[in-house]
Scaffold this motif. Structure first.
Motif, PDB file in Angstrom:
ATOM      1  N   GLU A 226       2.970  -9.788 -18.669  1.00 55.91           N
ATOM      2  CA  GLU A 226       4.142 -10.602 -17.860  1.00 55.91           C
ATOM      3  C   GLU A 226       5.394  -9.966 -17.987  1.00 55.91           C
ATOM      4  N   LEU A 227       5.611  -8.964 -19.099  1.00 58.43           N
ATOM      5  CA  LEU A 227       6.777  -8.108 -19.248  1.00 58.43           C
ATOM      6  C   LEU A 227       6.829  -6.903 -18.307  1.00 58.43           C
ATOM      7  N   TYR A 228       5.856  -6.631 -17.939  1.00 58.48           N
ATOM      8  CA  TYR A 228       5.636  -5.366 -17.124  1.00 58.48           C
ATOM      9  C   TYR A 228       6.819  -5.011 -16.254  1.00 58.48           C
ATOM     10  N   THR A 229       7.352  -3.886 -16.275  1.00 58.39           N
ATOM     11  CA  THR A 229       8.234  -3.330 -15.177  1.00 58.39           C
ATOM     12  C   THR A 229       7.459  -2.717 -13.951  1.00 58.39           C
ATOM     13  N   ILE A 230       7.942  -2.397 -12.823  1.00 58.71           N
ATOM     14  CA  ILE A 230       7.286  -1.921 -11.731  1.00 58.71           C
ATOM     15  C   ILE A 230       6.532  -0.615 -12.023  1.00 58.71           C
ATOM     16  N   PRO A 231       7.038   0.389 -12.855  1.00 53.91           N
ATOM     17  CA  PRO A 231       6.291   1.697 -12.828  1.00 53.91           C
ATOM     18  C   PRO A 231       4.745   1.221 -13.769  1.00 53.91           C
ATOM     19  N   LEU A 232       4.961   0.401 -14.717  1.00 50.17           N
ATOM     20  CA  LEU A 232       3.734  -0.206 -15.305  1.00 50.17           C
ATOM     21  C   LEU A 232       2.982  -0.949 -14.637  1.00 50.17           C
ATOM     22  N   GLY A 233       3.528  -1.655 -13.768  1.00 48.72           N
ATOM     23  CA  GLY A 233       2.677  -2.735 -12.683  1.00 48.72           C
ATOM     24  C   GLY A 233       2.086  -1.792 -11.700  1.00 48.72           C
ATOM     25  N   LEU A 234       2.658  -0.852 -11.437  1.00 53.63           N
ATOM     26  CA  LEU A 234       1.751   0.009 -10.336  1.00 53.63           C
ATOM     27  C   LEU A 234       0.743   0.775 -10.994  1.00 53.63           C
ATOM     28  N   THR A 235       0.841   1.148 -12.320  1.00 49.38           N
ATOM     29  CA  THR A 235      -0.504   1.598 -12.745  1.00 49.38           C
ATOM     30  C   THR A 235      -1.304   0.430 -12.999  1.00 49.38           C
ATOM     31  N   ASN A 236      -1.171  -0.637 -13.166  1.00 45.28           N
ATOM     32  CA  ASN A 236      -1.995  -1.610 -13.388  1.00 45.28           C
ATOM     33  C   ASN A 236      -2.691  -2.028 -12.100  1.00 45.28           C
ATOM     34  N   PHE A 237      -1.879  -1.820 -10.938  1.00 45.75           N
ATOM     35  CA  PHE A 237      -2.176  -2.234  -9.761  1.00 45.75           C
ATOM     36  C   PHE A 237      -3.448  -1.202  -9.187  1.00 45.75           C
ATOM     37  N   ILE A 238      -2.825  -0.052  -9.571  1.00 44.43           N
ATOM     38  CA  ILE A 238      -3.762   1.265  -8.967  1.00 44.43           C
ATOM     39  C   ILE A 238      -5.025   1.003  -9.893  1.00 44.43           C
ATOM     40  N   ASP A 239      -5.036   0.568 -11.302  1.00 42.06           N
ATOM     41  CA  ASP A 239      -6.329   0.512 -11.966  1.00 42.06           C
ATOM     42  C   ASP A 239      -7.466  -0.525 -11.132  1.00 42.06           C
ATOM     43  N   GLU A 240      -7.017  -1.730 -10.603  1.00 39.93           N
ATOM     44  CA  GLU A 240      -7.613  -2.418 -10.141  1.00 39.93           C
ATOM     45  C   GLU A 240      -8.093  -2.547  -8.824  1.00 39.93           C
ATOM     46  N   SER A 241      -7.253  -1.574  -8.000  1.00 38.85           N
ATOM     47  CA  SER A 241      -7.388  -1.433  -6.706  1.00 38.85           C
ATOM     48  C   SER A 241      -8.412  -0.182  -6.363  1.00 38.85           C
ATOM     49  N   GLY A 242      -8.422   0.508  -7.510  1.00 43.48           N
ATOM     50  CA  GLY A 242      -9.524   1.809  -7.316  1.00 43.48           C
ATOM     51  C   GLY A 242      -8.753   2.893  -6.255  1.00 43.48           C
ATOM     52  N   THR A 243      -9.513   3.137  -5.280  1.00 42.48           N
ATOM     53  CA  THR A 243      -9.226   4.202  -4.516  1.00 42.48           C
ATOM     54  C   THR A 243      -8.555   3.989  -3.432  1.00 42.48           C
ATOM     55  N   ASP A 244      -8.105   2.575  -3.279  1.00 40.91           N
ATOM     56  CA  ASP A 244      -7.366   2.030  -1.917  1.00 40.91           C
ATOM     57  C   ASP A 244      -5.931   2.592  -2.034  1.00 40.91           C
ATOM     58  N   TYR A 245      -5.670   3.905  -1.326  1.00 42.22           N
ATOM     59  CA  TYR A 245      -4.418   4.422  -1.578  1.00 42.22           C
ATOM     60  C   TYR A 245      -3.377   3.932  -0.625  1.00 42.22           C
ATOM     61  N   THR A 246      -3.924   3.120   0.444  1.00 41.63           N
ATOM     62  CA  THR A 246      -3.001   2.430   1.192  1.00 41.63           C
ATOM     63  C   THR A 246      -2.140   1.414   0.590  1.00 41.63           C
ATOM     64  N   LEU A 247      -2.955   0.856  -0.279  1.00 38.83           N
ATOM     65  CA  LEU A 247      -2.093  -0.152  -1.129  1.00 38.83           C
ATOM     66  C   LEU A 247      -1.282   0.302  -2.201  1.00 38.83           C
ATOM     67  N   MET A 248      -1.816   1.393  -2.687  1.00 38.78           N
ATOM     68  CA  MET A 248      -0.938   2.236  -3.599  1.00 38.78           C
ATOM     69  C   MET A 248       0.519   2.594  -3.089  1.00 38.78           C
ATOM     70  N   MET A 249       0.279   2.952  -1.866  1.00 41.15           N
ATOM     71  CA  MET A 249       1.657   3.683  -1.319  1.00 41.15           C
ATOM     72  C   MET A 249       2.399   2.741  -0.662  1.00 41.15           C
ATOM     73  N   ALA A 250       1.849   1.705  -0.424  1.00 40.86           N
ATOM     74  CA  ALA A 250       2.609   0.259   0.275  1.00 40.86           C
ATOM     75  C   ALA A 250       3.666  -0.017  -1.152  1.00 40.86           C
ATOM     76  N   ALA A 251       2.871  -0.378  -2.386  1.00 43.98           N
ATOM     77  CA  ALA A 251       3.401  -0.636  -3.434  1.00 43.98           C
ATOM     78  C   ALA A 251       4.755   0.395  -3.830  1.00 43.98           C
ATOM     79  N   ALA A 252       4.185   1.521  -3.847  1.00 41.44           N
ATOM     80  CA  ALA A 252       5.414   2.547  -4.114  1.00 41.44           C
ATOM     81  C   ALA A 252       6.373   2.596  -3.091  1.00 41.44           C
ATOM     82  N   VAL A 253       6.239   2.312  -1.802  1.00 40.53           N
ATOM     83  CA  VAL A 253       7.514   2.373  -1.123  1.00 40.53           C
ATOM     84  C   VAL A 253       8.198   1.129  -1.426  1.00 40.53           C
ATOM     85  N   SER A 254       7.641   0.018  -1.495  1.00 41.17           N
ATOM     86  CA  SER A 254       8.412  -1.059  -2.088  1.00 41.17           C
ATOM     87  C   SER A 254       9.201  -0.895  -3.332  1.00 41.17           C
ATOM     88  N   SER A 255       8.746  -0.053  -4.031  1.00 35.70           N
ATOM     89  CA  SER A 255       9.117   0.074  -5.341  1.00 35.70           C
ATOM     90  C   SER A 255      10.642   0.973  -5.131  1.00 35.70           C
TER      91      SER A 255
END
Length: 281
Positions: A226-255
């Motif tokens: 619950e204290l994570y900032t965006i860079p850590l949140g992105l890695t957590n998001f990437i771990d759970e979304s597997g190989t879905d690069y579209t979501l990864m890039m959408a999160a990166a653009v938002s950040s």
């Protein structure tokens, strides 16, 4: 004939330099364009060859899934905004005060202290991770945002940047203020700081970018999700979304949107501040 040759050579060199710099600029922008393009694609189109820079069908749903999905991306965003804004404010105040001391106050060994202070720039952050971890754990601020904010407020580069600008301000301003009865604090607040807007804005942009994108320190000093900032949140998001690069890039653009908007709003003062600090130093 010789005049024609001497006129052609500079033109050729200028053309060659323009082409090289243009190619370098395009190479720098391509990853961002791929990230932006991928954030609007469906997963099956991500690795199509040749690359589809403009998706046939824009998939806006990627951004909705990022912000409303299983990961609390809005919480990561709030944490980054909180940590970054407090750190930047502290950095500007502390660096400005320290720079004034090194530039305007005469005391024995000032230059030696300043150069030793600058020498800390040569120490990689990774070297001090373990001592900082022990100290933060002893102080009870481990796994809190204070472990990111407090060290982030002290930057030798920020002091150096502002000092270079302060030494370029004529001493007559300080002497006039002294005659009027102003002390160092009043001179700093009422005269030096208002004259230093370009350099202060430059420091704000640089500090904002560094702290917004900081990854190593949150990784080491934060344990609670619950204290994570965006860079850590992105890695957590990437771990759970597997190989879905579209979501990864959408999160990166938002950040990166806040960084881009801040630079576009302040680029005039940023360029002026960097040039002034470099020339007058």
């Amino acid at each position: 004939m010789n005049d024609q040759v001497t006129g052609v050579r500079p033109a050729m060199l200028k053309l060659l330099l323009t082409v090289v710099l243009g190619a370098f600029g395009v190479a720098m922008v391509l990853p961002f364009l791929w990230m932006l393009s991928t954030s609007f694609k469906v997963p099956i189109d991500v690795f199509n060859y040749p690359i589809e820079w403009i998706p046939k069908n824009f998939n806006w749903n990627n951004y909705s899934r990022v912000w409303n999905g299983s990961q609390p991306f809005d919480l990561y965003y709030f944490n980054s905004v909180k940590v970054t804004i407090i750190t930047v404010l502290g950095t500007v105040i502390i660096c400005s005060a320290a720079a004034y001391g090194f530039a305007r106050i005469q005391f024995k060994g000032r230059d030696a202290v300043f150069f030793i202070f600058l020498a800390t720039l040569m120490i990689p952050d990774q070297v001090t991770l373990v001592p900082r971890f022990i100290i933060f754990n002893y102080l009870g601020i481990y796994d809190t945002h204070a472990a990111l904010i407090l060290p982030g407020m002290f930057t030798a580069f920020g002091v150096f940047l502002l000092r270079q600008f302060y030494v370029g301000i004529p001493e007559d301003f300080s002497e006039a203020a002294k005659i009027e009865g102003a002390g160092h604090f009043q001179t700093w607040i009422r005269i030096i700081v208002p004259l230093s807007k370009p350099s202060l804005v430059s420091l704000v942009i640089l500090s904002f970018t560094w702290n917004w994108n900081e990854f190593v320190n949150p990784l080491v000093f934060l344990a609670s999700k619950e204290l994570y900032t965006i860079p850590l949140g992105l890695t957590n998001f990437i771990d759970e979304s597997g190989t879905d690069y579209t979501l990864m890039m959408a999160a990166a653009v938002s950040s990166i949107l806040p960084v881009i908007l801040l630079f576009l709003a302040c680029q005039k003062w940023f360029i002026e501040g960097v040039v002034s600090s470099g020339v007058k130093g």
